[in-house]
Design an enzyme around this catalytic site. Structure first.
Site, PDB file in Angstrom:
ATOM      1  CB  CYS A   5      -4.667 -14.487  48.004  1.00  0.00           C
ATOM      2  SG  CYS A   5      -6.089 -15.583  47.992  1.00  0.00           S
ATOM      3  N   PRO A   6      -3.474 -11.547  48.924  1.00  0.00           N
ATOM      4  CG  PRO A   6      -2.173 -10.561  50.646  1.00  0.00           C
ATOM      5  CD  PRO A   6      -2.209 -10.808  49.153  1.00  0.00           C
TER       6      PRO A   6
END
Lengths: 78, 271
Positions: free
Chosen positions: A16-17
């Protein structure tokens, strides 16, 4: 549910992200209503990416567990 | 145009934004922004636009870096004193983001050169520190239908507005330059460095939102803030039918230079 998957993206191991960024970029190449399949890791990826996709107006069509990853089918929103 | 893996990572925090995405980032990478003045306003604007990946950044400034500039002109470093500002700024931009092409104009804008300089750019940032240049930039942008961001700072105060063809221009609000000496310059009155950063950053955000076509630009309103009490307000403005350049009977049809007292300019780099 007879729709075909237009594109598939393996995001196993992508953190992430960046996994969301890549999903988003893949969705930009589709037309609204078309389906994208993404493979996401369990944990943070599965907690965050589907939620962010929903916030952007996409629809989660189907989630299938595949051991330590999940196959998530997303329908592109308007 | 396809984003490379490196670009996807570099611009990931932009791409995540619903109003940017990959398509918006590609627009930014293809955009051309001109920054006139690489000082208090131009320095932060240039850094943020470079970081954002604006494809081409033009820098206009004929001055060299002075030690007294470094308190606010954050693109220039101590070792840059006496160097041309455009060279110093170019070096930082290139080090920050190799995606950006920098074009430098080591000169001052005047009535004869400004049209050729602004011609190739999508958006212009006025980061100058004197009224003759501000009126000249307004007039050139109105006559050549170029969007631009006006910015002005003094002491703890800042003001900014954005012009798009058809919206109120700087002259709709401020008809002509104030008499010489009526408004002190930054070198006389002082400026809190961070105020330059606040305003230059607003101007960079205006340029980016113009490129993206998102949100509501600062058109037909003047944003004014005072950073001593940290108060912001907006004044609605509208196109003035009596405006000497964009009104119903324009009296300015070609560019003119207003006189800038030489001592004002000199004092800044020889003080």
């Amino acid at each position: 549910m007879g729709q075909e998957i237009k594109k598939s993206l393996d995001l196993h191991g992508v953190v992430c992200p960046l996994n969301f960024v890549k999903t988003k970029l893949a969705l930009e190449t589709l037309n609204s209503g078309e389906w994208l399949e993404v493979i996401l890791d369990e944990g943070d990826a599965m907690l965050n990416v589907p939620r962010s996709l929903k916030e952007e107006g996409h629809r989660i069509v189907k989630v299938t567990p595949l051991g330590q990853t999940y196959s998530v089918i997303v329908e592109k929103g308007a | 145009m396809n984003l490379t893996e490196e670009q996807i990572e570099r611009y990931s925090r932009h791409i995540i934004l619903k109003d940017v995405g990959g398509a918006g980032q590609e627009k930014i990478l293809q955009a051309k922004v001109l920054i006139i003045g690489t000082g208090g306003l131009g320095a932060p604007a240039a850094l943020y636009l470079a970081a954002a990946g604006v494809g081409t950044i033009g820098l206009v400034d004929g001055d060299t870096v002075d030690l007294s500039n470094l308190q606010r002109q954050v693109i220039h470093f101590t070792a840059d004193v006496k160097r041309l500002k455009v060279d110093s700024a170019r070096e930082k931009i290139e080090a920050l983001n190799p995606d950006v092409k920098v074009v430098t104009y080591p000169e001052r804008v005047h009535a004869e050169n400004i049209a050729a300089i602004i011609k190739d750019y999508d958006f212009i940032i006025d980061g100058t520190d004197n009224f003759p240049a501000k009126f000249l930039i307004n007039d050139a942008c109105v006559l050549h239908s170029k969007p631009f961001s006006h910015g002005g700072i003094l002491r703890f105060d800042g003001q900014t507005m954005t012009y798009l063809p058809g919206s109120a221009c700087y002259r709709c609000v401020f008809n002509s330059p104030p008499p010489k000496g009526a408004v002190p310059t930054c070198s006389e009155a002082g400026i809190l460095g961070a105020v330059a950063g606040m305003l230059g950053t607003i101007q960079a955000a205006e340029a980016l939102r113009y490129i993206l076509g998102k949100g509501k630009l600062l058109t037909n309103r003047l944003l004014i803030f005072n950073a001593l009490d940290m108060e912001y307000r907006q004044v609605n403005i509208r196109q003035n039918p009596e405006c000497p350049i964009c009104g119903e009977r324009p009296i300015i049809t070609k560019l003119v230079d207003y006189e800038q007292p030489v001592c004002d300019l000199r004092s800044r780099y020889h003080a």
